[in-house]
Enzyme design. Sequence first.
Site, PDB file in Angstrom:
ATOM      1  N   GLY A  40      80.609  84.600  59.862  1.00  0.00           N
ATOM      2  CA  GLY A  40      80.344  86.242  60.521  1.00  0.00           C
ATOM      3  C   GLY A  40      80.797  87.005  59.037  1.00  0.00           C
ATOM      4  O   GLY A  40      81.311  86.550  58.419  1.00  0.00           O
ATOM      5  N   ASP A  45      77.515  70.636  56.295  1.00  0.00           N
ATOM      6  CA  ASP A  45      78.268  71.839  55.885  1.00  0.00           C
ATOM      7  C   ASP A  45      79.950  71.680  55.887  1.00  0.00           C
ATOM      8  O   ASP A  45      80.675  71.848  55.351  1.00  0.00           O
ATOM      9  CB  ASP A  45      78.005  73.045  56.948  1.00  0.00           C
ATOM     10  CG  ASP A  45      78.748  74.197  56.926  1.00  0.00           C
ATOM     11  OD1 ASP A  45      78.559  74.933  55.959  1.00  0.00           O
ATOM     12  OD2 ASP A  45      79.714  74.349  57.646  1.00  0.00           O
ATOM     13  N   GLU A  62      88.442  81.009  48.748  1.00  0.00           N
ATOM     14  CA  GLU A  62      88.996  81.108  49.896  1.00  0.00           C
ATOM     15  C   GLU A  62      87.580  81.261  51.070  1.00  0.00           C
ATOM     16  O   GLU A  62      88.062  80.460  52.219  1.00  0.00           O
ATOM     17  CB  GLU A  62      89.879  82.444  50.006  1.00  0.00           C
ATOM     18  CG  GLU A  62      90.576  82.495  51.496  1.00  0.00           C
ATOM     19  CD  GLU A  62      91.595  81.345  51.705  1.00  0.00           C
ATOM     20  OE1 GLU A  62      91.364  80.382  52.432  1.00  0.00           O
ATOM     21  OE2 GLU A  62      92.703  81.188  51.145  1.00  0.00           O
ATOM     22  N   LYS A  69      80.242  77.206  49.243  1.00  0.00           N
ATOM     23  CA  LYS A  69      80.906  75.820  49.431  1.00  0.00           C
ATOM     24  C   LYS A  69      80.135  74.844  48.943  1.00  0.00           C
ATOM     25  O   LYS A  69      80.762  73.818  48.515  1.00  0.00           O
ATOM     26  CB  LYS A  69      81.145  75.624  51.067  1.00  0.00           C
ATOM     27  CG  LYS A  69      79.861  75.741  51.764  1.00  0.00           C
ATOM     28  CD  LYS A  69      80.356  76.226  53.252  1.00  0.00           C
ATOM     29  CE  LYS A  69      79.440  76.977  53.924  1.00  0.00           C
ATOM     30  NZ  LYS A  69      79.444  78.384  53.992  1.00  0.00           N
ATOM     31  N   VAL A 107      85.744  78.128  52.910  1.00  0.00           N
ATOM     32  CA  VAL A 107      86.067  77.289  54.023  1.00  0.00           C
ATOM     33  C   VAL A 107      86.784  78.095  55.016  1.00  0.00           C
ATOM     34  O   VAL A 107      87.817  78.991  54.848  1.00  0.00           O
ATOM     35  CB  VAL A 107      87.440  76.287  53.376  1.00  0.00           C
ATOM     36  CG1 VAL A 107      87.771  75.429  54.424  1.00  0.00           C
ATOM     37  CG2 VAL A 107      86.581  75.365  52.227  1.00  0.00           C
ATOM     38  N   GLU A 114      71.030  77.907  62.583  1.00  0.00           N
ATOM     39  CA  GLU A 114      69.898  78.189  61.785  1.00  0.00           C
ATOM     40  C   GLU A 114      68.583  77.616  62.474  1.00  0.00           C
ATOM     41  O   GLU A 114      68.670  76.740  63.390  1.00  0.00           O
ATOM     42  CB  GLU A 114      69.954  77.622  60.358  1.00  0.00           C
ATOM     43  CG  GLU A 114      71.033  77.883  59.610  1.00  0.00           C
ATOM     44  CD  GLU A 114      71.162  79.317  58.976  1.00  0.00           C
ATOM     45  OE1 GLU A 114      70.010  79.720  58.839  1.00  0.00           O
ATOM     46  OE2 GLU A 114      72.160  79.920  58.867  1.00  0.00           O
ATOM     47  N   THR A 136      74.623  88.981  54.896  1.00  0.00           N
ATOM     48  CA  THR A 136      75.707  89.273  55.718  1.00  0.00           C
ATOM     49  C   THR A 136      76.784  89.496  55.040  1.00  0.00           C
ATOM     50  O   THR A 136      77.722  90.302  55.426  1.00  0.00           O
ATOM     51  CB  THR A 136      75.622  88.242  56.715  1.00  0.00           C
ATOM     52  OG1 THR A 136      74.232  87.690  57.399  1.00  0.00           O
ATOM     53  CG2 THR A 136      76.206  88.706  58.098  1.00  0.00           C
ATOM     54  N   VAL A 137      77.022  88.543  54.627  1.00  0.00           N
ATOM     55  CA  VAL A 137      78.648  88.507  53.896  1.00  0.00           C
ATOM     56  C   VAL A 137      78.636  89.678  52.667  1.00  0.00           C
ATOM     57  O   VAL A 137      79.679  90.274  52.262  1.00  0.00           O
ATOM     58  CB  VAL A 137      79.048  87.271  53.296  1.00  0.00           C
ATOM     59  CG1 VAL A 137      80.499  87.206  52.525  1.00  0.00           C
ATOM     60  CG2 VAL A 137      78.835  86.125  54.133  1.00  0.00           C
ATOM     61  N   LYS A 158      82.904  71.643  53.270  1.00  0.00           N
ATOM     62  CA  LYS A 158      84.187  72.172  53.079  1.00  0.00           C
ATOM     63  C   LYS A 158      85.275  71.277  53.085  1.00  0.00           C
ATOM     64  O   LYS A 158      86.377  71.458  52.744  1.00  0.00           O
ATOM     65  CB  LYS A 158      84.312  73.002  54.752  1.00  0.00           C
ATOM     66  CG  LYS A 158      83.136  74.279  54.793  1.00  0.00           C
ATOM     67  CD  LYS A 158      83.133  74.580  56.331  1.00  0.00           C
ATOM     68  CE  LYS A 158      82.187  75.866  56.246  1.00  0.00           C
ATOM     69  NZ  LYS A 158      81.731  76.144  57.646  1.00  0.00           N
TER      70      LYS A 158
END
EC number: 1.1.1.3
Lengths: 437, 437
Positions: free
Chosen positions: A303, A202, A130, A106, A133, A191, A14-15, A206
């Site tokens: 996202g 998670d 960047e 992360k 987080v 998930e 996705t990223v 962060k």
Amino acid sequence: MSNAVRVGVIGLGTVGQGVVRLLKNNAAEIERRVGRPIVVTHASARDLSRQRDCDLTGITIAADPMTIARDADVDVVVELIGGKDVARELILAAIARGKHVVTANKALIAEQGNEIFAAARAKGVIVAFESAVAGGVPVIKAIREGMAGNRIESLAGIINGTGNYILTQMTEKGESFADALAQAQKLGYAEADPTFDVEGIDAAHKLTILAASAFGTPLSFKSVNTEGITKVTPQDITIAQAMGYRIKHLGIAKRGDNGVEVRVQPTLIPENKLLAKVDGVLNTVLLKGNAVGQVGFYGRGAGGDATASAVVADLVDAARLLAADAKHFVPSLGFQPDAIRELPLVAMDDVQSAHYLRLQVADEAGVLSRITAILAAHDISIEAIIQREPRDDEDATIAIITSVVQEKKFNEALVEMQSLPFVHAGVSRFRVEHFND
Amino acid sequence: MSNAVRVGVIGLGTVGQGVVRLLKNNAAEIERRVGRPIVVTHASARDLSRQRDCDLTGITIAADPMTIARDADVDVVVELIGGKDVARELILAAIARGKHVVTANKALIAEQGNEIFAAARAKGVIVAFESAVAGGVPVIKAIREGMAGNRIESLAGIINGTGNYILTQMTEKGESFADALAQAQKLGYAEADPTFDVEGIDAAHKLTILAASAFGTPLSFKSVNTEGITKVTPQDITIAQAMGYRIKHLGIAKRGDNGVEVRVQPTLIPENKLLAKVDGVLNTVLLKGNAVGQVGFYGRGAGGDATASAVVADLVDAARLLAADAKHFVPSLGFQPDAIRELPLVAMDDVQSAHYLRLQVADEAGVLSRITAILAAHDISIEAIIQREPRDDEDATIAIITSVVQEKKFNEALVEMQSLPFVHAGVSRFRVEHFND
């Protein structure tokens, strides 16, 4: 494109797809800022046959990501495969070849960042994170640079969108944890195995990164006291509300005389605080500096596009480092001087906006119908209307919120209304903004 | 100190004193970040005899600020005198001598920034102005760097604390504009002549800077359509509330197909939007990027220390530019690697926090008194308590919020409570954070 910054993207999930898309769609704007293009020249993915939601034309696809980390024709490596072992090897290989690295990983940074940063320092490159987080919210930059004049005393954040979505659903709909989780899974926010999110792991990753950046301590994931949200019940939420509080899953780090405390936990927050009002999948981080006091940042914490936004910001920083001359400072207005461009100014007459209008009118029959007829004649819809009866012999009040309309049209309608004999002086008119995303 | 960055501060008003104070108080933390000290070596003020709220020991006081702008022993000039003519001359003189400049002067940047930035570019220095917009909130850095991957579509901000304070007072207390203004003047939030704030000129200066940075257009103060808040009445505020809106004084900039629109105006905002919930003297800026969506920033927009925080952040950026070697990148964690320090971890037992506790208890007489007696015996005060009667043959519920207490003490009290025969299984306990500044 001979002066382009050449980027290798490892991982086209996705990223990764977001990064490819963004660098292509915003190429002109990014070049205006950097003074040179930033171009994805290489990419790799585990499953090369999968359909991607981005244009891979012109990108060399590598079967083995290590070839990208080692490729002399790649200036910056973007690591987006997640996980710790392979990702670590790839990043160290890129560093060893003097490449800047951008990562959204992360877990890796929180658990092995000290080693990675030392390797980067030794080679004179940066490892930028960047996007690790709070997704698209530039909070790492704010802590490292924007707050650099402060001794940061504490920070607190809603840094896991899944958890915040679940708690918001439980609060707003009275749902149980299980039902809210199922809903989050259905919407793709959680998930199939939600452990990382709902148990706070998670968020702890962060928070590890935030705390180290805020206090200048080594990254120490094991120091985080982590508590999930599975024990929060609808009953607790209801009682907390009755007492004036909201329950949020917070990451908190404080530095005091006796040392630091770093914890992830469900937390009651007074309902009038902004942190209590951040709902759904938004992320928020609140920092407290000894000079500035409290400063807050919020936005989309996950996202593809939001996270890609942070990855590309890091790429812009890396691109500026790659050009060593004074011309490549961050320019005064963020854009290269020769890329600053006049844009036409929209005349006020042409501005589109919703309007609020308050009229003081005589208390007569037929007034409202005349007013609404004028609006209708100008194609202006009414979103909301209030008519208040006069007390004693005062005027009656009519207040209207219109749909979005051209300023000129609204003004014409207003002039017509003001010319009506039963509309008195003292008209109020303000614009209305809805901030729908 | 031979490697110190030498700063000349022109103007020792509220902000100038804040800068001197901050660089002294946070000297160790700032040196940890930058790798070298940042020291005020020169300063000037109009009235040298006035008492200052900062320590001027070791600072050369100049009668004529121009000597600072020209002094070969000053690396960075901080301009804090305001106004346009003298400030402009001083800044151009400093630039001409190759010095970086930091300024909080929004009027000057908004109205003459194009000329000043061109001069700086030609000499290879920066003119940094983070403190000119939204005080201590690092929004210029966010726009120029953090959002660099985006095409910024629009922005909106509450960027004048005085106006927001007045509207908040009118909303919360039903005060008239005149009364709220008088109150703001009494508290020092508004000037004796409030024109700049209440007519939106101050906001228009800031919006000019935000819009140019967001869109990459020349600074154009004259393009701002500016409307003040003097026409907002208590009646409008009440009606807007009845319709579900709050009235805020907004700066808005949008970029569309037909060009840009830039306006300062009283605006109705739906009450559930975060922007509507920012009250008092806080500043907020909301940015909308085509990748990240909406991102928001808030914090103190004025005051000596908050504004000084932004000035010093700019000084840190300048200091990093003065050192050209790779060692002076922004370090990975924002602190120089040799300045990263372990800090002791506070044991969970020693963490101080308020607590929420929910107990399910048998519906018997004397239960509440036993519970509260245990808390009292452990020196734990009760901030709030709810007891709910059982329905049918369910348990009764007691929920308590305690004052701040040591974790260990609370746990001891909790064990004692849980050992009582009438306290049933299913205890909930979460921590409470109040975020009082």
